[in-house]
Design a protein around this motif. Structure first.
Motif, PDB file in Angstrom:
ATOM      1  N   VAL A 283       4.477  -3.627  -5.477  1.00 26.52           N
ATOM      2  CA  VAL A 283       4.566  -3.489  -3.788  1.00 26.52           C
ATOM      3  C   VAL A 283       5.964  -3.455  -3.504  1.00 26.52           C
ATOM      4  CG1 VAL A 283       4.017  -4.326  -1.609  1.00 26.52           C
ATOM      5  CG2 VAL A 283       2.048  -4.372  -3.521  1.00 26.52           C
ATOM      6  N   SER A 284       6.251  -2.454  -2.878  1.00 33.32           N
ATOM      7  CA  SER A 284       7.781  -2.270  -2.475  1.00 33.32           C
ATOM      8  C   SER A 284       7.757  -2.430  -0.848  1.00 33.32           C
ATOM      9  CB  SER A 284       8.395  -0.805  -2.684  1.00 33.32           C
ATOM     10  OG  SER A 284       8.126  -0.454  -3.948  1.00 33.32           O
ATOM     11  N   HIS A 285       8.448  -3.329  -0.330  1.00 31.39           N
ATOM     12  CA  HIS A 285       8.529  -3.609   0.985  1.00 31.39           C
ATOM     13  C   HIS A 285       9.579  -2.704   1.802  1.00 31.39           C
ATOM     14  CE1 HIS A 285       5.744  -6.926  -0.059  1.00 31.39           C
ATOM     15  NE2 HIS A 285       6.578  -7.111  -0.664  1.00 31.39           N
ATOM     16  N   ARG A 286       8.884  -1.554   2.001  1.00 32.39           N
ATOM     17  CA  ARG A 286       9.937  -0.584   2.807  1.00 32.39           C
ATOM     18  C   ARG A 286       9.928  -0.792   4.167  1.00 32.39           C
ATOM     19  NH1 ARG A 286      11.013   3.009  -1.063  1.00 32.39           N
ATOM     20  NH2 ARG A 286       9.517   3.428  -2.560  1.00 32.39           N
TER      21      ARG A 286
ATOM     22  N   THR B   6      16.158  -4.591 -11.392  1.00 36.32           N
ATOM     23  CA  THR B   6      17.307  -4.609 -10.665  1.00 36.32           C
ATOM     24  C   THR B   6      17.869  -3.287  -9.816  1.00 36.32           C
ATOM     25  OG1 THR B   6      18.355  -4.461 -12.793  1.00 36.32           O
ATOM     26  CG2 THR B   6      18.683  -6.303 -11.426  1.00 36.32           C
ATOM     27  N   ARG B   7      17.523  -2.177 -10.619  1.00 37.85           N
ATOM     28  CA  ARG B   7      17.945  -0.775  -9.840  1.00 37.85           C
ATOM     29  C   ARG B   7      16.872  -0.422  -8.664  1.00 37.85           C
ATOM     30  NH1 ARG B   7      19.638   4.027 -13.390  1.00 37.85           N
ATOM     31  NH2 ARG B   7      19.326   4.963 -11.383  1.00 37.85           N
TER      32      ARG B   7
ATOM     33  N   LEU C 112      15.926  -0.278  -2.790  1.00 36.48           N
ATOM     34  CA  LEU C 112      15.036  -0.609  -2.011  1.00 36.48           C
ATOM     35  C   LEU C 112      16.149  -1.243  -0.808  1.00 36.48           C
ATOM     36  CD1 LEU C 112      11.881  -2.000  -3.485  1.00 36.48           C
ATOM     37  CD2 LEU C 112      12.033  -0.295  -1.870  1.00 36.48           C
ATOM     38  N   LYS C 113      16.799  -2.597  -1.183  1.00 40.26           N
ATOM     39  CA  LYS C 113      17.814  -2.985  -0.279  1.00 40.26           C
ATOM     40  C   LYS C 113      18.685  -2.083   0.436  1.00 40.26           C
ATOM     41  CE  LYS C 113      17.683  -7.629  -2.156  1.00 40.26           C
ATOM     42  NZ  LYS C 113      18.320  -8.604  -3.185  1.00 40.26           N
ATOM     43  N   SER C 114      19.291  -1.089  -0.218  1.00 36.83           N
ATOM     44  CA  SER C 114      20.087  -0.010   0.286  1.00 36.83           C
ATOM     45  C   SER C 114      19.168   0.814   1.554  1.00 36.83           C
ATOM     46  CB  SER C 114      20.611   0.802  -0.550  1.00 36.83           C
ATOM     47  OG  SER C 114      20.008   1.646  -1.110  1.00 36.83           O
TER      48      SER C 114
ATOM     49  N   ALA D 215       7.451 -12.696   2.466  1.00 41.03           N
ATOM     50  CA  ALA D 215       7.617 -14.318   3.105  1.00 41.03           C
ATOM     51  C   ALA D 215       8.269 -14.954   2.046  1.00 41.03           C
ATOM     52  CB  ALA D 215       6.186 -14.758   3.094  1.00 41.03           C
ATOM     53  N   ASP D 216       8.355 -14.422   0.636  1.00 38.83           N
ATOM     54  CA  ASP D 216       8.932 -14.971  -0.357  1.00 38.83           C
ATOM     55  C   ASP D 216      10.515 -14.751  -0.692  1.00 38.83           C
ATOM     56  OD1 ASP D 216       6.829 -16.646  -1.112  1.00 38.83           O
ATOM     57  OD2 ASP D 216       6.049 -15.261  -2.314  1.00 38.83           O
ATOM     58  N   GLY D 217      10.765 -13.548   0.358  1.00 40.64           N
ATOM     59  CA  GLY D 217      12.097 -13.080   0.219  1.00 40.64           C
ATOM     60  C   GLY D 217      12.249 -11.951  -0.813  1.00 40.64           C
ATOM     61  N   ASN D 218      11.139 -11.337  -1.296  1.00 41.15           N
ATOM     62  CA  ASN D 218      11.227 -10.261  -2.087  1.00 41.15           C
ATOM     63  C   ASN D 218      11.022  -9.117  -1.456  1.00 41.15           C
ATOM     64  OD1 ASN D 218      11.570 -11.937  -4.356  1.00 41.15           O
ATOM     65  ND2 ASN D 218       9.574 -12.640  -4.314  1.00 41.15           N
ATOM     66  N   VAL D 219      11.803  -7.923  -1.869  1.00 41.34           N
ATOM     67  CA  VAL D 219      11.625  -6.586  -1.520  1.00 41.34           C
ATOM     68  C   VAL D 219      10.522  -5.925  -2.322  1.00 41.34           C
ATOM     69  CG1 VAL D 219      13.758  -6.488  -0.182  1.00 41.34           C
ATOM     70  CG2 VAL D 219      13.682  -5.803  -2.526  1.00 41.34           C
TER      71      VAL D 219
END
Ligand SMILES: Nc1ncnc2c1ncn2[C@@H]1O[C@H](COP(=O)(O)OP(=O)(O)OP(=O)(O)O)[C@@H](O)[C@H]1O
Ligand SMILES: [Mg+2]
Lengths: 225, 807
Positions: B63-66, B246-247, B252-254, B261-265
């Motif tokens: 799951v990608s949290h976009r 990582t990539r 995703l972060k950029s 909730a767990d701080g993951n993207v």
């Protein structure tokens, strides 16, 4: 064999009670043939139904063959009824979907009589009532007198000790009525069946051994013949 | 005793034969429907149950949290599996799975078969028993192949397949494989279907992507050890995810991803394989999942019909029992006990039920072929004999007969013998209960009617809504996997160029709607533009695309052969232009690919629905980037002779591509195919509504016969006193019509809520209109009125003297 003590029956009509039967005391011995008479609405049918346990009194004590009916449970009452009472109605009340033979047989089925035994008993009574030839006909194919004959045969098939009849001849002509009365009297004398009948006919009442006059829910007179 | 009961029961049933026939017909129709519906439901729920390890098998998804919402994907990169196996000890078995068609060559035969590229554990994990070979080692060699019995038979006929060598053409390169195993026929209720299994390493994507963590290409299944707790998986995988993905996480972060909730993207999850058949929203599962809503709708409609039929049955039994109150009274004076009377009534009910059941199953058997065709069901009547179904049927049967048989008998028995014999019974009507049951019945019927009308309206709306492109005269032809798409397009261009009926030819990566090949591709690209994350659908097209599809160009120009650099140029839609913002976009450049040249916008097209109407029109970018393959050839023909031109195109296709089936279809067929699920649902509602209304009316008819019978004398007296026929008809039907109206009002809010929920699933939808509800209520009332009037008129016009004399 039968004893009613202070039997009353009333209906609640707009706050006040209307008494149909009012503190009736009645004792009937084995072998009696009683005719109940009285004007229309005097409570004859009600009394007969209470005796036959089809209806329940509002108050009073009811003893039948040594049992206190007012204390019996539904099941015991049903057993007492099955083994001891036969009912004959003015409107015959045969079951339309059953043949003469089957109508007569039905009480035996409810008494769990074995099939072979049933056959013998029904054949016997058909013979006695002279209706063997009609056994496969349906009620609608019989005359009123014949229907009532079947009704009586059905009431007697279980060899009841007490036969209750509510205007058994009410729908019959006088000749048919006479035949039924002859039959009752014979049953009473030869087989020792206790009979209580309701009748409007003075003449039919004379077949019995005692006449009870009912008036406004009370026994007005009890006359031995 | 029993014989006597059956005999009297039969005579009684015969006496009320019209009544009972209606009862039996109603019930048997319902039983037939329920048999078909419940068997289908059972079948759908039986999917994949045959895997003995089912409870431990999961499919991995990410799951990608976009910023615009969570994106689930079941696609995994190639190196994921070895890493998981090495670093996560709870894993017992694990297998990748990708499938594609391959061409099999053996002797002089060439066949198209469906190959699954899997790992060695696949057969240990899933229960596909082998007829020949040993599942622990059949896939141990890279060039081993396991065929199904059917595939083996079609390749080798009656020869022994084990040890034979076959040639498989995977992406143009033929290679030799040895048959080491034959799998038994795969049950039809399996999500995973294949003709052959070969090792994943043979897949063309394998070598290029062996270390690529950001190329998502295949599915991954895992079987966990017995005592594994799936709820811990996501959390325990966090270090793993951080280390390997990582990539993706940085990208995703950029893009401004929102951490969960767990701080993951970005997170990894497990979906139980047991739910595979219903996972329509996972985007990439084995087989063709069906929506649970669809299956549950079947179940609910079945239950509705059953309830309606049971209500009928009970109502009719009660009505009929009352005509026999005198008999019950007489039997009581003859010494009948409670249970003896109950048994007698019960036996009658059992006989009616038994008749109805046999008739119903027969009916189900007769209608099954049609049903299977309409609802794509795989059921057989034989399924009824499986222990689970059989005991279910028997229990249902017992329940219905007990309610419908005991209940009226119980009421009868409770009445005083004396009053029954006096004939006081006819006056006492079974009013309240019967009326409430009628209301329930008609509420359900009205509910189904409303659902029918609204689903139908919505489907009609979907089909007639202009999509912004020509769907009537454009033919879409899948290029198939035997050929290179761009070559096919070139050949078809040349062949059809001279055909006067062909207006233009183009090609694209993705289909419009859903073609006969059933494929759907989604290709989305994200990039950074002036500090924003822009995500756009990508569609690779070819020259003349806009012209072929009749897509309106708003600004700029289409791709053109006269400009040389058009492979890096793009055409965007209005939605994309709006997303980018600003004026004079045409001519500006977009940094679509970080490493390559920016792409120049050469045109803007009017929005068109390139996806189904479930979705809003999203940003779209058309490109001619040759990295994307051409998978479909589009041909626009003159409207005058569609059929002849179709045949001509098919002929020239066959002449050119002897090994590839022609699977062309008109775009309007494709778009309709997108709504197959909805159409099936509407089909269920239509049939359900019709059957529900018919059964309800049978019940109403029987009850009206009953009422007219009971009130025959009253009707006679009223007529003698001068009442008109209309007056009598309205008197008799008025009460019922009122009940039906009440039922409709009860159904309204439920229907509104349900349909509103359903319509939320469409980006383009109709508005709920009040007249639909009014129409459904009116329809129910009309049908009820006609049904009752039928009897009422008969009674009202009959000679009153007759009915009075017969008393
Ligand atoms: N359910 C009832 N509610 C109120 N009153 C009742 C009810 N049943 C019977 N009665 C009254 O009880 C009285 C006695 O009725 P019953 O049938 O015993 O009379 P009967 O002496 O048999 O008359 P008949 O000679 O006409 O048959 C009647 O006045 C009748 O109105
Ligand atoms: Mg009387």
């Amino acid at each position: 064999m039968l004893s009613l003590k202070q039997i009353s029956k009333y209906y609640q009509a707009g706050g006040s009670k209307t008494y149909v039967l009012n503190r009736i005391d009645l004792d009937v011995d084995k072998g009696e043939f009683i005719s109940i008479m009285g004007p229309s609405g005097s409570g004859k049918s009600t009394l007969l139904n209470i005796i036959g346990m089809l209806d329940e009194p509002s108050e009073g004590y009811h003893y039948l063959l040594g049992e206190a009916v007012h204390q019996l449970k539904e099941k015991q009452r049903s057993a007492l009824y099955k083994q001891n009472i036969g009912f004959v109605f003015q409107a015959y009340h045969l079951i339309d979907e059953l043949t003469v033979y089957e109508n007569i047989e039905t009480p035996l089925i409810y008494q769990n009589v074995k099939s072979s035994e049933r056959k013998a008993l029904v054949a016997d009574i058909l013979d006695r009532f002279n209706i063997v030839g009609k056994k496969d006909l349906f009620p609608s194919q019989l005359s009123g007198g014949q229907q009532q004959l079947v009704g009586v045969a059905r009431a007697l098939i279980g060899k009841p000790k007490l036969l209750l009849a509510d205007e058994p001849t009410g729908n019959l002509n006088s000749k048919q009525g006479e035949e039924i009365m002859e039959l009752f009297s014979k049953l009473n004398k030869e087989d020792g069946v206790t009979i209580i009948q309701v009748t409007h006919s003075e003449k039919n009442a004379q077949y019995g051994s005692r006449i009870i006059e009912l008036l406004d829910g009370k026994i007005a007179s009890s006359t031995l013949i | 005793m029993l014989k006597n009961y059956i005999k009297t029961a039969w005579r009684n049933l015969w006496k009320g034969r019209i009544f009972n026939a209606m009862n039996v017909v109603g019930l048997s129709v319902a039983i037939a429907c329920c048999t078909l519906l419940f068997l289908t439901v059972h079948y759908e729920f039986s999917y994949d149950r045959f895997h003995t390890n089912l409870k431990d098998i999961y499919q991995v998804y990410s799951v990608s949290h976009r910023p615009q919402g969570d994106d689930a994907s079941t696609s995994m990169p190639v190196p994921f599996l070895p890493a998981l196996k090495a670093e996560y000890p709870e894993v017992k078995y694990v297998s990748r799975s990708a499938n594609s068609g391959v061409v099999v060559r053996y002797a002089n035969k060439e066949l198209d078969l469906d190959a699954h590229y899997v790992d060695e554990d696949f057969l240990k994990m899933f229960t596909f028993p082998l007829a020949k070979g040993n599942s622990s080692n059949v896939l141990s060699g890279l060039n081993n192949v396991v065929l199904t019995e059917e595939a083996a038979k079609s390749i080798f006929g009656n020869q022994e397949p084990i040890g034979k060598t076959i040639l498989l053409k995977i992406e143009d390169k033929p290679a030799s494989f040895m048959v080491t195993g034959v799998a038994k026929s795969i049950p039809s209720n399996s999500g995973i279907l294949f003709d052959m299994l070969i090792r994943f390493e043979n897949n063309s994507i394998y070598k290029d992507n062996i270390n690529q963590w950001d190329n998502w290409t295949h599915l991954v299944f895992v079987q966990m050890k017995e005592d594994f707790d799936p709820s811990t998986f996501t959390r325990r995988m966090q270090p793993f995810t951080k280390k390997h993905f990582t990539r993706s996480i940085e990208a995703l972060k950029s893009d401004g991803a929102k951490p969960d909730a767990d701080g993951n993207v970005f997170s990894l999850h497990l979906a139980p394989f047991a739910n595979n058949h219903f996972s329509v929203n996972m985007g990439g599962t084995e087989g063709s999942p069906v929506s649970k809503i669809y299956v549950i709708s079947l179940l609910i409609v079945g239950c509705f019909i059953l309830i309606i039929a049971c209500i009928n049955f009970i109502n009719l039994s009660i009505a009929r029992a009352f005509t026999r109150s005198r008999e019950v009274g007489v039997r009581k004076t003859l010494g009948a006990g409670k249970w003896q009377l109950l048994t007698q009534f019960w036996i009658e009910t059992v006989m009616v039920c038994l008749g109805a059941t046999m008739l119903g199953v027969l009916l189900a058997g007769l209608t099954m072929p049609t049903f299977k065709a309409i609802f794509r069901s795989h059921i057989t009547i034989g399924m009824l004999l499986q222990p689970a179904q059989l005991s279910g049927c028997i229990m249902l049967f017992a329940l219905i007969t007990v309610i419908a048989g005991f209940y009226p008998a119980l009421i009868m028995i409770r009445y005083k013998t004396v009053s029954v014999l006096k004939g006081n019974m006819v006056a006492a009507k079974p009013g309240k209960l019967r009326n409430s049951l009628l209301v329930v019945q008609f509420s359900l019927s009205t509910l189904l009617t409303i659902c029918t009308i609204i689903t139908w309206q919505q489907i009609h709306y979907l089909q007639s809504k202009p999509l912004g492109y020509n769907k009537m005269e454009v033919l879409s032809i899948p290029t198939g996997y035997n050929e290179v798409g761009s070559n096919v397009l070139q050949i078809m261009r040349n062949k059809l160029g001279n055909d006067p009926a062909v207006l233009s030819v183009s090609g694209a990566y993705n289909n419009m709607g859903r073609g006969t090949d059933g494929s759907m591709r989604t290709s989305i690209q994200g990039f950074n533009y002036k500090g924003h994350e822009i995500r756009t659908h990508i569609e690779r097209v070819d020259y003349d695309y806009l012209q072929t599809m009749d897509i309106k160009l708003l600004e700029g120009r289409d791709f053109s052969r006269t400009y040389s650099g058009d492979t890096t140029a793009i055409v965007i839609n209005e939605a994309m232009a709006a997303k980018l913002g600003g004026k004079n976009l045409v001519g500006s450049f977009l940094p679509m690919n970080d490493d390559k040249k920016p792409a120049q916008i050469i045109g803007i097209v009017k929005n068109y629905n390139f996806r189904s109407l479930h979705e809003e029109i999203e940003p779209l970018t058309l490109t001619m980037n040759p990295e994307y393959s051409i998978n479909y050839v589009y041909v626009k023909v003159k409207p005058a002779s569609l059929v002849q031109t179709f045949d001509r195109i098919q002929k020239s296709w066959h002449a050119e591509f002897t090994n590839t089936e022609f699977r062309g279809s008109w775009l309007n067929e494709n778009t309709e195919r997108q709504y197959q699920g909805e159409k099936r649902l509407s089909g269920i509602f239509v049939s359900g509504a019709i059957i529900a209304i018919i059964i309800s009316c049978i019940g109403l008819l029987a009850i009206s016969i009953m009422i007219v019978m009971q009130r025959n004398k009253e009707i006679g007296i009223r007529k003698v006193l001068g009442a008109s026929v209309t007056r009598i008809v309205f008197m008799l039907s008025g009460d019922f019509v009122k009940l039906v109206l009440l039922a409709a009002f009860i159904a309204f809010p439920v229907a509104w809520w349900l349909m509103d929920r359903w319509l939320q699933g469409f980006a383009y939808r109709i508005h709920l209109q009040w007249w639909v509800f009014a129409a459904a209520a009116l329809l129910a009332m009309l049908v009820a009125f006609i049904t009752i009037s039928f009897q009422a008129i008969k009674a009202a016009v009959a000679n009153p003297v007759k009915s009075l004399r017969s008393e």
